[in-house]
Design a protein around this motif. Structure first.
Motif, PDB file in Angstrom:
ATOM      1  N   TYR A  42       0.849  -1.185   0.000  1.00  0.00           N
ATOM      2  CA  TYR A  42       0.000   0.000   0.000  1.00  0.00           C
ATOM      3  C   TYR A  42       0.892   1.244   0.000  1.00  0.00           C
ATOM      4  CZ  TYR A  42      -2.442   3.774   2.428  1.00  0.00           C
ATOM      5  OH  TYR A  42      -2.905   4.999   2.812  1.00  0.00           O
TER       6      TYR A  42
ATOM      7  N   ILE B 233      -5.385   8.788  -1.951  1.00  0.00           N
ATOM      8  CA  ILE B 233      -6.099  10.068  -1.902  1.00  0.00           C
ATOM      9  C   ILE B 233      -7.296  10.003  -0.950  1.00  0.00           C
ATOM     10  CG2 ILE B 233      -5.343  10.875  -4.164  1.00  0.00           C
ATOM     11  CD1 ILE B 233      -8.073   9.910  -5.278  1.00  0.00           C
ATOM     12  N   GLY B 234      -7.341   8.960  -0.145  1.00  0.00           N
ATOM     13  CA  GLY B 234      -8.319   8.905   0.947  1.00  0.00           C
ATOM     14  C   GLY B 234      -9.770   8.786   0.531  1.00  0.00           C
TER      15      GLY B 234
ATOM     16  N   PHE C  28     -11.266   5.872   0.505  1.00  0.00           N
ATOM     17  CA  PHE C  28     -11.715   4.837   1.448  1.00  0.00           C
ATOM     18  C   PHE C  28     -12.548   3.701   0.845  1.00  0.00           C
ATOM     19  CE2 PHE C  28     -11.240   8.551   4.475  1.00  0.00           C
ATOM     20  CZ  PHE C  28      -9.990   8.147   4.904  1.00  0.00           C
TER      21      PHE C  28
ATOM     22  N   ALA D 125      -5.709   5.981   4.072  1.00  0.00           N
ATOM     23  CA  ALA D 125      -5.978   4.669   4.637  1.00  0.00           C
ATOM     24  C   ALA D 125      -4.788   4.246   5.499  1.00  0.00           C
ATOM     25  CB  ALA D 125      -6.197   3.655   3.522  1.00  0.00           C
TER      26      ALA D 125
ATOM     27  N   PRO E 154      -9.003   3.806  -6.730  1.00  0.00           N
ATOM     28  CA  PRO E 154      -9.054   4.583  -7.979  1.00  0.00           C
ATOM     29  C   PRO E 154      -7.694   5.072  -8.453  1.00  0.00           C
ATOM     30  CG  PRO E 154      -9.828   5.912  -6.136  1.00  0.00           C
ATOM     31  CD  PRO E 154      -9.616   4.521  -5.609  1.00  0.00           C
TER      32      PRO E 154
ATOM     33  N   ALA F  87      -3.164   2.613  -5.556  1.00  0.00           N
ATOM     34  CA  ALA F  87      -2.217   2.709  -4.438  1.00  0.00           C
ATOM     35  C   ALA F  87      -1.958   1.348  -3.799  1.00  0.00           C
ATOM     36  CB  ALA F  87      -2.757   3.678  -3.384  1.00  0.00           C
ATOM     37  N   ILE F  88      -2.760   0.347  -4.185  1.00  0.00           N
ATOM     38  CA  ILE F  88      -2.676  -0.976  -3.569  1.00  0.00           C
ATOM     39  C   ILE F  88      -2.310  -2.000  -4.637  1.00  0.00           C
ATOM     40  CG2 ILE F  88      -3.948  -2.733  -2.276  1.00  0.00           C
ATOM     41  CD1 ILE F  88      -5.903  -0.445  -1.467  1.00  0.00           C
TER      42      ILE F  88
HETATM   43  S1  SF4 Z   1      -5.716   3.233  -0.822  1.00  0.00           S
HETATM   44 FE1  SF4 Z   1      -6.959   3.785  -2.574  1.00  0.00          FE
HETATM   45  S2  SF4 Z   1      -9.024   3.059  -2.063  1.00  0.00           S
HETATM   46 FE2  SF4 Z   1      -7.835   3.103  -0.165  1.00  0.00          FE
HETATM   47  S3  SF4 Z   1      -8.252   5.085   0.754  1.00  0.00           S
HETATM   48 FE3  SF4 Z   1      -6.413   5.310  -0.481  1.00  0.00          FE
HETATM   49  S4  SF4 Z   1      -7.108   6.003  -2.472  1.00  0.00           S
HETATM   50 FE4  SF4 Z   1      -8.863   5.181  -1.398  1.00  0.00          FE
END
Ligand code: SF4
Length: 81
Positions: free
Chosen positions: A5, A11-12, A14, A32, A65, A68-69
């Protein structure tokens, strides 16, 4: 299976939190948090995925989106995204 991650990329939004319980909200930071992970020194948090959570972890990676993962199999091959 391993999940990575990238904190800086997040960008939060979630969505990941809805898919796998290991992802938690840090509303203050707008990021996150990946529980039980270790940071690699470059802002990437890494942990193993238990067998019974593999599907959820893949969904979390798929739903992010901004990608990031990332999920890898035990041979280090990238599975998602
Ligand atoms: S890792 Fe991706 S899905 Fe999870 S909070 Fe961050 S931007 Fe959103």
């Amino acid at each position: 299976m391993r999940i990575e991650y990238d904190y800086d990329t997040c960008i939060g939004m979630f969505q990941c939190v809805e898919e796998w319980g290991a992802f938690e909200r840090d509303e203050d930071a707008g990021k996150a948090v990946l529980a039980d992970s270790e940071e690699d020194g470059e802002g990437v948090f890494v942990r193993e995925v238990p067998e019974d959570a593999e599907l959820d972890a893949k969904f979390a990676a798929r739903t992010c989106p901004v990608d990031a993962i990332t999920v890898y199999d035990d041979d280090g091959e990238q599975l998602v995204p």
